[in-house]
Motif scaffolding. Structure first.
Motif, mmCIF file in Angstrom:
data_model
loop_
_atom_site.group_PDB
_atom_site.id
_atom_site.type_symbol
_atom_site.label_atom_id
_atom_site.label_comp_id
_atom_site.label_asym_id
_atom_site.label_seq_id
_atom_site.Cartn_x
_atom_site.Cartn_y
_atom_site.Cartn_z
ATOM 1 N N MET A 245 36.807 -19.534 -11.689
ATOM 2 C CA MET A 245 36.406 -18.254 -11.142
ATOM 3 C C MET A 245 36.903 -17.628 -10.382
ATOM 4 S SD MET A 245 32.175 -20.346 -10.102
ATOM 5 C CE MET A 245 31.996 -18.694 -9.560
ATOM 6 N N GLN A 246 38.312 -17.280 -9.701
ATOM 7 C CA GLN A 246 39.107 -17.580 -8.895
ATOM 8 C C GLN A 246 40.002 -16.292 -9.177
ATOM 9 O OE1 GLN A 246 42.469 -19.895 -7.138
ATOM 10 N NE2 GLN A 246 40.742 -21.390 -6.192
ATOM 11 N N SER A 247 40.064 -16.191 -10.793
ATOM 12 C CA SER A 247 40.213 -14.445 -11.555
ATOM 13 C C SER A 247 39.343 -13.517 -10.984
ATOM 14 C CB SER A 247 40.577 -15.062 -12.780
ATOM 15 O OG SER A 247 39.458 -15.619 -13.625
ATOM 16 N N LYS A 248 38.046 -13.786 -10.993
ATOM 17 C CA LYS A 248 37.821 -13.255 -10.571
ATOM 18 C C LYS A 248 36.833 -12.075 -11.849
ATOM 19 C CE LYS A 248 38.879 -11.539 -6.175
ATOM 20 N NZ LYS A 248 38.572 -10.735 -5.371
ATOM 21 N N ARG A 249 36.702 -13.037 -13.062
ATOM 22 C CA ARG A 249 36.150 -12.862 -13.954
ATOM 23 C C ARG A 249 34.824 -13.087 -14.348
ATOM 24 N NH1 ARG A 249 39.485 -14.806 -19.046
ATOM 25 N NH2 ARG A 249 39.821 -16.971 -17.452
ATOM 26 N N ASN A 250 34.108 -11.832 -15.345
ATOM 27 C CA ASN A 250 32.811 -13.042 -15.494
ATOM 28 C C ASN A 250 32.721 -14.387 -16.728
ATOM 29 O OD1 ASN A 250 31.988 -10.503 -14.755
ATOM 30 N ND2 ASN A 250 31.902 -8.708 -16.693
ATOM 31 N N VAL A 251 31.532 -15.300 -15.906
ATOM 32 C CA VAL A 251 31.361 -16.245 -15.726
ATOM 33 C C VAL A 251 29.746 -16.420 -16.067
ATOM 34 C CG1 VAL A 251 32.185 -18.610 -15.236
ATOM 35 C CG2 VAL A 251 33.399 -16.660 -14.335
ATOM 36 N N ALA A 252 29.875 -17.173 -17.481
ATOM 37 C CA ALA A 252 28.586 -17.873 -17.941
ATOM 38 C C ALA A 252 28.232 -18.774 -17.657
ATOM 39 C CB ALA A 252 28.844 -17.631 -19.469
ATOM 40 N N PHE A 288 31.878 -24.581 -29.509
ATOM 41 C CA PHE A 288 32.239 -23.505 -27.832
ATOM 42 C C PHE A 288 34.329 -23.770 -27.646
ATOM 43 C CE2 PHE A 288 27.506 -24.301 -26.592
ATOM 44 C CZ PHE A 288 27.553 -23.178 -25.825
ATOM 45 N N TYR A 289 34.544 -24.841 -28.592
ATOM 46 C CA TYR A 289 35.778 -24.660 -28.156
ATOM 47 C C TYR A 289 36.572 -23.785 -28.301
ATOM 48 C CZ TYR A 289 36.739 -29.354 -25.468
ATOM 49 O OH TYR A 289 37.003 -29.991 -24.313
ATOM 50 N N PRO A 290 37.738 -23.125 -27.854
ATOM 51 C CA PRO A 290 38.384 -23.842 -26.726
ATOM 52 C C PRO A 290 38.486 -22.666 -25.645
ATOM 53 C CG PRO A 290 40.225 -22.332 -28.421
ATOM 54 C CD PRO A 290 38.815 -22.177 -29.013
ATOM 55 N N ASP A 291 37.354 -21.583 -25.615
ATOM 56 C CA ASP A 291 37.654 -20.178 -24.712
ATOM 57 C C ASP A 291 37.124 -20.800 -23.480
ATOM 58 O OD1 ASP A 291 35.604 -20.265 -26.981
ATOM 59 O OD2 ASP A 291 35.294 -17.807 -26.569
ATOM 60 N N CYS A 292 35.902 -22.394 -23.583
ATOM 61 C CA CYS A 292 34.998 -22.686 -22.541
ATOM 62 C C CYS A 292 35.655 -23.826 -22.387
ATOM 63 C CB CYS A 292 33.670 -23.104 -24.435
ATOM 64 S SG CYS A 292 32.934 -21.326 -23.830
ATOM 65 N N PRO A 307 34.612 -19.238 -18.815
ATOM 66 C CA PRO A 307 34.990 -17.582 -18.153
ATOM 67 C C PRO A 307 35.239 -16.600 -19.243
ATOM 68 C CG PRO A 307 36.261 -20.444 -17.793
ATOM 69 C CD PRO A 307 35.114 -19.720 -18.942
ATOM 70 N N GLY A 308 34.993 -15.249 -18.947
ATOM 71 C CA GLY A 308 35.551 -14.234 -19.667
ATOM 72 C C GLY A 308 33.923 -13.904 -20.128
ATOM 73 N N ALA A 314 26.267 -12.095 -25.619
ATOM 74 C CA ALA A 314 27.006 -12.449 -26.162
ATOM 75 C C ALA A 314 27.104 -13.723 -25.238
ATOM 76 C CB ALA A 314 28.702 -12.172 -25.341
ATOM 77 N N ALA A 315 26.505 -14.081 -24.449
ATOM 78 C CA ALA A 315 26.350 -15.993 -23.921
ATOM 79 C C ALA A 315 24.910 -15.516 -24.864
ATOM 80 C CB ALA A 315 25.765 -15.725 -22.953
ATOM 81 N N GLU A 316 23.781 -15.970 -25.062
ATOM 82 C CA GLU A 316 22.948 -15.490 -26.630
ATOM 83 C C GLU A 316 23.295 -16.302 -27.698
ATOM 84 O OE1 GLU A 316 20.245 -12.252 -25.704
ATOM 85 O OE2 GLU A 316 19.365 -13.778 -24.049
ATOM 86 N N ASN A 317 24.012 -15.404 -27.909
ATOM 87 C CA ASN A 317 24.847 -15.612 -29.144
ATOM 88 C C ASN A 317 25.735 -16.733 -29.518
ATOM 89 O OD1 ASN A 317 24.297 -12.896 -30.132
ATOM 90 N ND2 ASN A 317 26.141 -11.566 -29.833
ATOM 91 N N ARG A 318 26.681 -17.139 -28.615
ATOM 92 C CA ARG A 318 27.353 -18.277 -28.548
ATOM 93 C C ARG A 318 25.737 -19.734 -28.697
ATOM 94 N NH1 ARG A 318 32.124 -19.941 -27.770
ATOM 95 N NH2 ARG A 318 32.566 -17.980 -28.106
ATOM 96 N N ILE A 319 25.025 -19.319 -28.021
ATOM 97 C CA ILE A 319 23.871 -20.680 -27.923
ATOM 98 C C ILE A 319 23.316 -20.489 -29.385
ATOM 99 C CG2 ILE A 319 21.183 -20.962 -27.321
ATOM 100 C CD1 ILE A 319 23.818 -21.431 -25.368
ATOM 101 N N GLN A 320 23.192 -19.063 -29.973
ATOM 102 C CA GLN A 320 22.601 -19.018 -31.440
ATOM 103 C C GLN A 320 23.112 -20.052 -32.112
ATOM 104 O OE1 GLN A 320 19.128 -17.831 -32.128
ATOM 105 N NE2 GLN A 320 19.789 -18.854 -34.071
ATOM 106 N N LYS A 321 25.039 -20.117 -32.053
ATOM 107 C CA LYS A 321 25.649 -20.355 -33.032
ATOM 108 C C LYS A 321 25.367 -22.197 -33.182
ATOM 109 C CE LYS A 321 30.361 -20.499 -33.920
ATOM 110 N NZ LYS A 321 31.560 -19.552 -33.872
#
Length: 339
Positions: A245-252, A288-292, A307-308, A314-321
């Motif tokens: 979170m220190q990178s100040k990117r969007n985080v879900a 979810f790997y490797p970007d989660c 992160p990111g 995009a979050a909903e699509n990942r949950i659907q997956k």
């Protein structure tokens, strides 16, 4: 020549006279009339000295050391001509307790009972004389131990010198390696698990360093990852997320749990419940790997941090997956039913 010069004197060499007696003759000029006077003298001192030079005389007057027994005998007659204790003189050598072929039989030395005592006998022949030297078996044993002890003492001295040299080498190479490893271990003991121990001065130190680093790695894995599912522990998850979170990117963030998991444990047992949790963790990793970042909070509760993440869609699509990954797949229970 004496008649021409009355002052001359002739002294002949010692030799046998007409009667085969050893004598020494002296010739001088007569003073009362022309002529020569010849006087024969028995060289007593010479004879005594000659007798003292005989091997038999020397052996009879020798002082035996540590029980040694000396003797000499005639090779021609086989009679003893001298011994260190005066016994057996004039008797056959066989009376001493050795065989007839003693000259050759004991040339290289053998154990024998000589004059009533167990001894090691060595003989040698010089012209007509046979000389024997016997040493008691006990003396040989004692001498052997003395030499062994002497050798051990020498080895101890040499070992002391070697140890001193090795100590110097140790202080130059091994000690430095030990200090480096101890320093690293102290840092690890104080909680710095990021410490890497590396001492390459010898294969042994290299192996020890690798073993320490592997041990620390195992400690880190047990601290940061759940032993059952392999996902991050709660503490490790929070630490990793804070860093992301220190990178100040969007985080879900996603949080999920399993419905009726208690009923599964109660019905099929905790061993199957553990299998159920591991299977779910495997499905989460596939989606979810490797970007989660995945973590197990406790029991049947799981965390997911992305992160990111680009947004809600995009979050909903990942949950659907994830739902699609779980649909149509089952796990066989101990009663052969599908869950």
């Amino acid at each position: 020549q004496i008649l021409k010069d009355p002052k001359l004197e002739i002294i002949q060499e010692i030799q046998p006279d007409d009667t085969q007696q050893i004598a020494q003759f002296i010739a001088v000029a007569r003073e009362d009339a022309p002529g020569i006077v010849q006087i024969g003298l028995k060289p007593q001192r010479y004879l005594e000295a000659a007798a003292r030079n005989e091997i038999s005389y020397i052996i009879q007057h020798s002082i035996a050391v540590d029980g040694e027994y000396l003797f000499t005998a005639s090779a021609e007659t086989g009679l003893v001509t001298g011994t260190s204790d005066g016994r057996f003189v004039g008797q056959p050598v066989t009376d001493m307790g050795i065989g007839e072929n003693y000259a050759e039989q004991f040339r290289n030395g053998r154990f024998v009972t000589l004059a009533g005592e167990r001894s090691f006998l060595v003989t040698d022949q010089k012209d007509d004389r046979i000389i024997g030297v016997a040493v008691p078996a006990d003396s040989i044993s004692n001498e052997m131990w003395r030499q062994v002890l002497t050798m051990l003492a020498c080895l101890l001295v040499l070992s002391g010198s070697a140890i001193a040299a090795i100590s110097y080498m140790v202080s130059r190479s091994i000690t430095q390696g030990v200090y480096s490893i101890v320093d690293g271990m102290n840092k690890i003991r104080q909680g710095d698990l990021n410490t890497v121990v590396r001492v390459d001065s010898s294969p042994e130190f290299r192996a020890l360093s690798d073993g320490i680093n592997q041990m620390v790695g195992q400690i880190i894995r047990e601290r940061d990852f759940d032993a059952l599912t392999g996902l991050r522990s709660r503490r490790s998850f929070e630490k990793t997320v804070n860093h992301a979170m220190q990178s100040k990117r969007n985080v879900a963030f996603f949080m999920m749990d399993l419905d009726n998991f208690k009923n599964i444990n109660d019905t099929y047992g905790h061993a199957f419940g553990d299998t159920y949790l591991r299977e779910l963790a495997h499905r989460l990793e596939e989606v979810f790997y490797p970007d989660c970042i995945l973590g197990r909070r406790s029991g049947d509760e799981f965390y997911i941090c992305w992160p990111g993440c680009t947004g809600l869609e995009a979050a909903e699509n990942r949950i659907q997956k994830l739902y699609e990954s779980l649909e149509g797949k089952s796990l066989m229970a101990p009663d052969q039913s599908d869950l």
